[in-house]
Scaffold this active site. Structure first.
Site, mmCIF file in Angstrom:
data_model
loop_
_atom_site.group_PDB
_atom_site.id
_atom_site.type_symbol
_atom_site.label_atom_id
_atom_site.label_comp_id
_atom_site.label_asym_id
_atom_site.label_seq_id
_atom_site.Cartn_x
_atom_site.Cartn_y
_atom_site.Cartn_z
ATOM 1 N N HIS A 16 50.813 -14.615 29.828
ATOM 2 C CA HIS A 16 49.657 -14.792 29.972
ATOM 3 C C HIS A 16 49.045 -13.363 31.485
ATOM 4 O O HIS A 16 49.942 -13.619 32.541
ATOM 5 C CB HIS A 16 49.150 -15.737 31.119
ATOM 6 C CG HIS A 16 49.674 -17.192 30.703
ATOM 7 N ND1 HIS A 16 48.480 -17.926 30.270
ATOM 8 C CD2 HIS A 16 50.861 -17.682 30.789
ATOM 9 C CE1 HIS A 16 48.901 -19.304 29.307
ATOM 10 N NE2 HIS A 16 50.674 -18.564 30.083
ATOM 11 N N LYS A 99 46.397 -21.794 20.063
ATOM 12 C CA LYS A 99 46.518 -22.390 21.036
ATOM 13 C C LYS A 99 45.951 -23.988 21.209
ATOM 14 O O LYS A 99 45.126 -23.868 21.661
ATOM 15 C CB LYS A 99 46.925 -22.079 22.525
ATOM 16 C CG LYS A 99 47.805 -22.021 23.675
ATOM 17 C CD LYS A 99 48.619 -22.000 23.585
ATOM 18 C CE LYS A 99 50.037 -22.743 24.634
ATOM 19 N NZ LYS A 99 50.170 -22.216 25.158
HETATM 20 O O1 DOR Z 1 53.356 -23.057 34.630
HETATM 21 C C1 DOR Z 1 52.473 -22.611 33.780
HETATM 22 N N1 DOR Z 1 51.419 -21.228 33.674
HETATM 23 N N2 DOR Z 1 52.630 -22.945 32.665
HETATM 24 C C2 DOR Z 1 51.424 -22.867 31.643
HETATM 25 O O2 DOR Z 1 51.891 -23.584 30.889
HETATM 26 C C3 DOR Z 1 50.434 -22.531 31.751
HETATM 27 C C4 DOR Z 1 50.752 -20.781 32.724
HETATM 28 C C5 DOR Z 1 49.472 -20.673 33.809
HETATM 29 O O3 DOR Z 1 48.840 -20.063 32.937
HETATM 30 O O4 DOR Z 1 49.715 -20.272 35.032
HETATM 31 ZN ZN ZN Z 2 51.756 -20.194 28.745
#
Ligand code: DOR
Ligand code: ZN
Length: 344
Positions: A16, A99
């Site tokens: 991310h 996704k």
């Molecule tokens: O912990 C997480 N953070 N799991 C996810 O699936 C998304 C991610 C986020 O984008 O912050």
């Molecule tokens: Zn993720």
């Protein structure tokens, strides 16, 4: 005991990057050591069209100039994703996957999919054109316990998805349970999985014993120790369909240290070092290169990177926080000692 380890440059198959000011900090953190990364599309609004992915990719590349790094993009599946969207994604060349977030499973997933059956033509087209399906495998029903949501997703959706679309390459992202590991082991060669550093290093005690530790809170949530051990066993086995995906997911400190703290561990600043640390601890350092640099490329049908990185056995401490303008981000494993460092 070996003191240095040279491996093919690794790739991060689940990252991310965010956008704006945060992007300027986090994109270089990954580009420093990784050759490629699969970039998650859960911005707000979600990256659901090729033009949005192209613009996002350009914003990422503006921050990773000078690094030997290529961002690989994904599109966010919604109930409105069409076969034409799949065709456009394949034609782009830089989009590798879609996704799947079940609606409301995690951060920015409100636009996620509510009816998988309705997307059948989309999945069939993806399989035809060689695009991968990346799955956040958790059900979201209120009545399902948060610790059981991955297992429930396997029973309710993953079995059916993999049986119905046998030609579609599916990545079960950030697996957290023995059930998911066994599911992938028993599945066909078209089903793989990513594993994060936190799910290899930690279990739910690290989240809850002695006080709530918001920086260890991520989704899927850390599970009991027997599941952590099952994930360690599977990477130790060197199985080819398990590969590196950090799920590094930065959130500002005040949004994690909050009465309703965000989910996500920011592991990018030391991602490959965290994996080296835990692989070494479990006696699997000889399996690091396969997991980090080879299995994922093979699964995606891409060549391995043509450069290498060197890790040295050297104790160093993860910083307590990383400044970001008037804010800060607390990295995963903050103030703890890592035993391996990339030689820059
Ligand atoms: O912990 C997480 N953070 N799991 C996810 O699936 C998304 C991610 C986020 O984008 O912050
Ligand atoms: Zn993720």
């Amino acid at each position: 005991m070996s003191q240095t380890l040279s491996i093919i440059r690794p790739d991060d198959w689940h990252i991310h990057f965010r956008d704006g000011d945060v992007l300027a900090e986090v994109a270089p953190a990954t580009a420093r050591h990784f050759g490629r990364a699969i970039v998650m599309p859960n911005l707000s609004p979600p990256v659901s069209k090729v033009e949005m992915a192209l613009a996002y990719r350009q914003r990422i590349m503006a921050h990773t100039q000078g690094y030997n790094f290529e961002p690989l993009m994904t599109l966010y599946l919604t109930d409105d994703t069409s076969v034409a969207d799949v065709d456009a994604a394949a034609a782009s060349g830089f989009i590798k996957a879609f996704k799947l977030y079940p609606a409301n499973a995690t951060t920015n997933s409100a636009h996620g999919v509510t009816d998988l059956d309705a997307l059948a033509p989309v999945f069939e087209r993806m399989a035809e054109l060689g695009l991968l399906l990346l799955v956040h495998g958790e059900v979201t029903h209120d009545e399902v316990d948060i610790f059981d949501r991955e297992k429930a997703f396997i029973d309710q959706h993953m079995q059916a998805l993999t049986q119905r679309y046998t030609q579609l390459k599916i990545v079960f992202e950030h697996i957290t349970t023995a059930d998911a590991a066994q599911f992938v082991l028993a599945a066909s060669d078209n089903v793989g999985a990513t594993i994060t550093p936190q799910h290899l290093m930690y279990n739910r005690n690290h989240l809850l014993v002695g006080g709530v530790r918001p920086h260890n809170f991520c989704l899927p949530i850390l599970k009991r120790q027997s599941h952590q051990q099952a994930l360690q066993e599977v990477v130790k086995s060197g199985h080819q369909r398990f590969f590196l995906g950090t799920d590094s997911a930065p959130h500002l400190r005040h949004l994690k240290e909050n009465s309703c703290g965000c989910a996500g561990c920011y592991s990018a600043p030391a991602a490959i070092e965290l994996y080296a640390h835990i692989f070494d601890e479990i006696g699997a350092i000889d399996k690091l290169q396969g997991f980090a640099s080879q299995h994922g490329a093979a699964f995606y049908g891409l060549p391995e990177n043509d450069s290498r990185i060197t890790l040295v056995r050297e104790a160093w401490k993860m910083p307590a926080s990383i400044a970001l303008g008037e804010h800060s981000i607390v990295p995963f494993f903050a103030e703890q000692t890592l035993n391996w460092k990339v030689q820059d």
